[in-house]
Motif scaffolding. Sequence first.
Motif, PDB file in Angstrom:
ATOM      1  N   ARG A  34     -30.926  23.419  -5.034  1.00  0.00           N
ATOM      2  CA  ARG A  34     -30.807  21.994  -4.702  1.00  0.00           C
ATOM      3  C   ARG A  34     -31.793  21.638  -3.608  1.00  0.00           C
ATOM      4  N   ASP A  93     -33.121  15.228  -0.793  1.00  0.00           N
ATOM      5  CA  ASP A  93     -32.591  14.118  -1.611  1.00  0.00           C
ATOM      6  C   ASP A  93     -31.269  14.481  -2.291  1.00  0.00           C
ATOM      7  N   GLU A  98     -30.553  16.405  -4.700  1.00  0.00           N
ATOM      8  CA  GLU A  98     -30.604  16.500  -6.160  1.00  0.00           C
ATOM      9  C   GLU A  98     -30.678  17.953  -6.590  1.00  0.00           C
TER      10      GLU A  98
END
Length: 432
Positions: free
Chosen positions: A67, A71, A73
């Motif tokens: 990850r 951000d 994500e």
Amino acid sequence: MSVFAFLILSLLFFSFQFQQKRYAIEKKLEVDKDFLVNSLKIGDLFFITKYVVAFVDSEIVTEAGIRNSADQEWISFYPSDNAPKDSFEGSFTLKSSGIRVQDHFVLGSNSDSPWHLSYAYSISYFFLVNALALSLLISLLFFLLMRKVLVSTAVYFSRPVEALSQDLRFEEIKSLDEIDFKHYSQGTRFKETEDFKNTLTQLLSEISLQQTKLKDFEVLKALNRLSRQVNHDIQSPLGALKMAVSSLPAGTEKHKSLIERAAERIKTIAEDLKVKDPDDFVTTSKVENIDLVKLLGSIIDEKTMEYKNRSVIIDFVANIPQAPLLLDAKEFTRVISNIINNGIEAVNEEKARIKVVLEKETSEYLIKISDNGPGIPEQVLPQIFDQGFTYGKDSGSGMGLAHAKRSLEVWGGSLDVQTSPQGTTLFLRLKP
């Protein structure tokens, strides 16, 4: 103790399993860290996904993913249908198959490599049950072993004493010296029977001491009855003495005054004989304002007259004009008189010389009473203030110095002694 051992062992097994798993995972990630970071920097998603799948297939972990911490994500996660919304944090979750542990490994913490590899692994309940069973078994063995050790130790220590106690029940022992304690100590290293002997000796000594105190108490009771009788019998001749003094011719005022004071002292002593306990001579005394210079002078005059025909010299030196003090004059007179008597009795009365000096030392009065006797032996000195102890006098009661010290302490003062072959000096200190 066994329960405590069980809990400790269980925690150790669990901790060992968790740490072993985590160590294996992080060891592998440390080796692969640089390859992963380089692949992430160039955006090689194929390699990253392949690595994550292989990491899970190795069965070290059950889930894994990378990850972007900037951000939040997911770049890759496997199995993909289990991808969580949030990043893994260190936590434990109970599942049907076992305990699920979540954690993450930091691949890079700066802005150029803000990636974390999150993973999860499971510890089966089967292992936990086995760990608990093993802990229980070890704890039980530990309990049985400790019980065996404690019982053996208790028997080892108590057997000689038990044998000695058994023999003492059937033998009449008059002295501990009759007992061969070494016989009961054979085969032991800690000499517990010697400790038993010491304890028994102390117990017998305490019993002997209490028996002596009981005898002393009976003696005091007898003395108390005798004292009351003396007090009763002395009143008549004392009254006759006072009548005779009043009939003395003129010109004998000084002698008359001395006799009157002596008669008054006899009356006071007779009244004190009615006190139940010798200690009450002090605690029940009545204090009054007196001048030490005058009171000591009066006492010295009386003692000089008492020993007039025995060539005893008693000197009194007052280095201060007056010495106001609050105490019991009658009791103080008794104390000084007894000390002077002791000094004279310690010397051949035809050569006795007593010197009494009164002076002021900072915040207290100091009275020094010296004699020219042979001094007090060093081995006797620690006992001279003990009640009932007497030295060098066949008729001594052992009350004088003990009573004097107790009286001075009640008045807030002290009594000390200094002795040598040239004589003895008593130091009486009193606070104004």
